[in-house]
Design a protein around this motif. Structure first.
Motif, PDB file in Angstrom:
ATOM      1  N   LEU A 302       0.814  -1.005   0.009  1.00 48.92           N
ATOM      2  CA  LEU A 302       0.042  -0.123   0.060  1.00 48.92           C
ATOM      3  C   LEU A 302       0.820   1.233   0.023  1.00 48.92           C
ATOM      4  CD1 LEU A 302      -2.670  -1.258   2.434  1.00 48.92           C
ATOM      5  CD2 LEU A 302      -3.043  -0.320   0.101  1.00 48.92           C
ATOM      6  N   ALA A 366      -8.441   3.448   5.464  1.00 48.78           N
ATOM      7  CA  ALA A 366      -8.671   2.050   5.427  1.00 48.78           C
ATOM      8  C   ALA A 366      -7.391   1.433   5.027  1.00 48.78           C
ATOM      9  CB  ALA A 366      -9.929   1.655   4.611  1.00 48.78           C
ATOM     10  N   TYR A 367      -7.001   2.256   3.985  1.00 54.99           N
ATOM     11  CA  TYR A 367      -5.875   1.325   3.166  1.00 54.99           C
ATOM     12  C   TYR A 367      -4.291   2.212   3.571  1.00 54.99           C
ATOM     13  CZ  TYR A 367      -8.989  -1.460   0.650  1.00 54.99           C
ATOM     14  OH  TYR A 367      -9.862  -2.320   0.397  1.00 54.99           O
ATOM     15  N   SER A 370      -4.027   3.151   7.427  1.00 54.11           N
ATOM     16  CA  SER A 370      -3.701   1.629   8.194  1.00 54.11           C
ATOM     17  C   SER A 370      -2.146   1.118   7.956  1.00 54.11           C
ATOM     18  CB  SER A 370      -4.859   0.757   7.694  1.00 54.11           C
ATOM     19  OG  SER A 370      -6.082   0.876   8.145  1.00 54.11           O
ATOM     20  N   ALA A 371      -1.739   1.147   6.939  1.00 59.37           N
ATOM     21  CA  ALA A 371      -0.513   0.869   6.421  1.00 59.37           C
ATOM     22  C   ALA A 371       0.467   1.581   7.264  1.00 59.37           C
ATOM     23  CB  ALA A 371      -0.360   0.932   4.804  1.00 59.37           C
ATOM     24  N   GLN A 372       0.324   2.772   7.177  1.00 54.21           N
ATOM     25  CA  GLN A 372       0.988   3.819   8.118  1.00 54.21           C
ATOM     26  C   GLN A 372       1.063   3.457   9.635  1.00 54.21           C
ATOM     27  OE1 GLN A 372      -0.206   7.675   7.136  1.00 54.21           O
ATOM     28  NE2 GLN A 372       1.720   8.052   6.395  1.00 54.21           N
ATOM     29  N   LYS A 373      -0.039   2.741  10.064  1.00 53.45           N
ATOM     30  CA  LYS A 373       0.119   2.458  11.388  1.00 53.45           C
ATOM     31  C   LYS A 373       0.841   1.083  11.591  1.00 53.45           C
ATOM     32  CE  LYS A 373      -4.143   4.630  12.801  1.00 53.45           C
ATOM     33  NZ  LYS A 373      -5.624   4.343  13.461  1.00 53.45           N
ATOM     34  N   VAL A 374       0.732   0.134  10.593  1.00 56.78           N
ATOM     35  CA  VAL A 374       1.530  -1.014  10.873  1.00 56.78           C
ATOM     36  C   VAL A 374       2.921  -0.828  10.630  1.00 56.78           C
ATOM     37  CG1 VAL A 374       2.123  -3.214   9.188  1.00 56.78           C
ATOM     38  CG2 VAL A 374      -0.457  -2.416   9.533  1.00 56.78           C
ATOM     39  N   ARG A 375       3.378   0.279   9.879  1.00 55.21           N
ATOM     40  CA  ARG A 375       5.042   0.668   9.839  1.00 55.21           C
ATOM     41  C   ARG A 375       5.125   0.779  11.419  1.00 55.21           C
ATOM     42  NH1 ARG A 375       7.383   4.604   5.406  1.00 55.21           N
ATOM     43  NH2 ARG A 375       9.327   4.180   5.889  1.00 55.21           N
ATOM     44  N   THR A 376       4.576   1.641  12.017  1.00 56.19           N
ATOM     45  CA  THR A 376       4.704   1.966  13.486  1.00 56.19           C
ATOM     46  C   THR A 376       4.869   0.529  14.200  1.00 56.19           C
ATOM     47  OG1 THR A 376       3.523   4.022  13.466  1.00 56.19           O
ATOM     48  CG2 THR A 376       4.087   3.237  15.443  1.00 56.19           C
TER      49      THR A 376
ATOM     50  N   ALA B  46      -4.318  -2.107  12.718  1.00 57.77           N
ATOM     51  CA  ALA B  46      -4.348  -1.042  12.850  1.00 57.77           C
ATOM     52  C   ALA B  46      -5.354  -0.357  13.568  1.00 57.77           C
ATOM     53  CB  ALA B  46      -4.436  -0.371  11.459  1.00 57.77           C
ATOM     54  N   THR B  53       3.181   6.093  11.072  1.00 58.31           N
ATOM     55  CA  THR B  53       4.551   6.609  10.583  1.00 58.31           C
ATOM     56  C   THR B  53       4.457   6.837   9.259  1.00 58.31           C
ATOM     57  OG1 THR B  53       5.380   5.060  12.233  1.00 58.31           O
ATOM     58  CG2 THR B  53       6.962   5.997  10.584  1.00 58.31           C
TER      59      THR B  53
END
Lengths: 489, 98
Positions: A302, A366-367, A370-376, B46, B53
């Motif tokens: 994403l 949603a995409y 959320s992907a940025q949160k997974v990065r954290t 999430a 980030t």
């Protein structure tokens, strides 16, 4: 080679010519190069020889030839990033990496093949045809930097530059039995690197051994005011670490989640064997867990497409590159659409559309969000694990090199190649792949990955040098001495 | 399960300024059903409490001194232009006829 150059046993011109001859002989089979700059390389080599003859103090790699991934601009030399949309473009400026190579008198022989805009794991997405793995010409050399890794394995070049967004330095190194390093994000300037995913892209050294990689790392790294994400701090002591290789008392964390199911048996055999050798060398092997790594691949597919949909908007047919459909009365919009249809390959279009969707209003949270949160979460996994160990390790790839064409119709299967390399890019830390031997079942190279915390790149070289030395003792000769002879023409 | 119709893909292709054949629109919409299913997994973890980030380095407002440095000459900047006129980029018509 550098030693022979310093001792005056060989000139840079002779060394460069020998490699150019090798390229002329085998590259029709390997197709590692998109452009060979014979005149430019020989001129640079002659200038270096003249400096040496005049008694000038030169850098350790002065006069050694190198292959440059075609995603880096070099003034006046065709630069395509593997895309038709840039075919024939000659950049009016040097990237900082090229400027640093020149400052170190490293001879640039030409531009290597790659997946279009570095999107891929096999070099099959190049608009100019695939590169072939010198271990078995019917197989992929990895990607996106398959040209650089193949050039090393085919003895067409002793050094190469790659770029790594999700594994594009490390995965090609693994499947060709070579060494590739993705430094900490920001260690090497991105100025002049044609952007794919700006928050993930990082250039790094490719070589046939750990020390050469360290020397090249030191030559290209450093602060650059022209890249606002460049790290303003001294380059880690990677050469010292590569010369030392002392891992006594070092804690090595094996990532529980990057092993086991889905990993080829020969990959696991070689990985376990390497761990034993490192333990024998005095390192302490422990297991660490990174529960969120299983979401890294999804988040990557994403984030990278989202950033690429924005970055590749610059290819608009206005200022440089291809222009299609510019007839009397045609609108700018129609010219853009026709140019981008003709200029971009299928994978690039797929990712631009996916990124456009992930960033669009109503789907953003949603995409992309959320992907940025997974990065954290991934970064937190690394932080927690690095409290228990000094470096983390895993196999670089789940399998050895697959056959050309085998996965090109199945994007998800292709993306799974990068499952072990992507977490490093997400967290912006350093990662190295070095050869761990051949898988018994297919006789193809297996890569061992070492991950180190941000700004501690020297630790990868420490562990890499230790493992390389132990394996060399075991094998009696470097892995590449086992590569089948290319017939040449 | 998320999916994209042929018309959704056509709209995205228009936004991304990429002309696409009917065959490509249809095949991409099929592929996206599979790809979106795979990437939607990020939503499982999430949570509200996780900070996003956007970038690996915690950088903020990076400045450099405002010094004039040599830049590209006009000929250099125009060297890759698909078309040029009077030392400028020549581009297709941007505004409508009316």
């Amino acid at each position: 080679m550098a030693r022979a150059l310093r001792a005056g046993e060989i000139t840079s011109v002779a060394l460069t010519q020998a490699h150019l001859d090798r390229i002329a002989s085998v590259d029709a089979d390997v197709h590692a190069f998109l452009f060979v700059d014979i005149q430019g390389a020989l001129a640079q080599a002659a200038a270096t020889d003249a400096k040496r003859a005049a008694g000038e103090r030169l850098s350790p790699l002065a006069g050694v030839p190198l292959a440059l991934k075609d995603v880096m601009t070099q003034k006046g030399v065709p630069t395509t990033a593997g895309s038709k949309i840039l075919e024939g473009w000659r950049p009016p400026y040097d990237s900082t990496v090229v400027a640093n190579l020149r400052a170190n008198d490293i001879v640039i022989m030409g531009k290597t093949n790659m997946d279009e805009f570095a999107m891929g794991s096999s070099t099959e997405n190049s608009a100019f045809g695939p590169t072939h793995n010198p271990w078995d010409l019917s197989r992929i050399p990895g990607g996106s930097g398959g040209g650089s890794s193949a050039a090393l394995a085919a003895f067409e070049a002793p050094l190469a530059i790659g770029t790594d967004t999700g594994g594009s330095i490390r995965q090609p190194a693994a499947v060709t039995g070579t060494v590739g390093v993705k430094p900490t994000y920001g260690a090497v300037s991105r100025f002049g690197l044609i952007a794919f995913s700006s928050s993930l892209d990082q250039a790094g050294p490719c070589a046939r051994n750990v020390l050469d990689a360290a020397l090249l790392h030191e030559a290209i790294a450093g602060y650059d005011a022209r890249d606002s994400t460049s790290i303003n701090a001294p380059v880690p002591q990677v050469v010292t670490a590569a010369k030392s290789g002392d891992v006594k008392g070092l804690k090595i964390g094996v990532v529980k989640e990057l092993n086991g199911d889905g990993y080829q048996s020969g990959v696991r055999t070689r990985f376990e064997e390497s761990l034993e050798l490192l333990a024998k060398a005095g390192a302490e092997i422990i297991e660490v867990s990174a529960p969120n790594f299983e979401y890294a691949l999804a988040a990557y597919y994403l984030i990278a497409p989202s950033e690429c949909s924005s970055n590749l908007a610059r290819f608009d047919a206005m200022r440089y590159g291809l222009r299609v459909g510019d007839s009397e009365g045609a609108s700018a919009e129609s010219v853009m659409k026709l140019t981008r249809e003709a200029g971009f390959g299928r994978e690039v279009k797929r990712r631009i559309i996916l990124g456009t969707y992930a960033l669009s209003s109503g789907y953003y949270d949603a995409y992309y969000g959320s992907a940025q949160k997974v990065r954290t979460l991934i970064t937190q996994d690394f932080d927690k694990a690095f409290q228990k160990c000094d470096v983390m390790v895993s196999p670089t790839c789940p399998t050895t090199a697959f056959t050309i064409g085998e996965k090109s119709d199945d994007p998800i299967a292709m993306y799974l190649n990068d499952i072990a390399t992507i977490p490093v890019n997400m967290a912006g830390i350093g990662g190295m792949s070095l050869p761990a031997g051949l898988a018994p079942e297919d006789g193809l190279p297996v890569g061992f990955q070492i991950m180190a915390p941000a700004m501690a790149d020297e630790r990868m070289y420490l562990v890499g040098a230790a493992l390389e030395a132990a394996l060399l003792t075991k094998w009696g000769a470097p892995l590449l001495s086992k590569i089948p002879e290319l017939s040449g023409r | 399960m998320s999916s994209l119709s042929r018309d959704d893909v056509a709209n995205l292709a228009r936004l991304a300024r990429i002309e696409m054949s009917e065959e490509e629109l249809v095949s991409l919409s099929h592929e996206f059903t599979v790809i979106l299913d795979a990437v939607a997994r990020v939503q499982e973890v999430a949570g509200q409490d996780v900070e996003p980030t956007s970038h690996p380095l915690p950088l903020r407002n990076v400045f450099r001194p405002d010094v004039v440095l040599p830049s590209l000459l006009t000929e250099e900047a125009l060297s890759g232009a698909p078309a040029q006129e009077e030392s400028r980029f020549r581009v297709p018509q941007i505004l409508g006829e009316e």
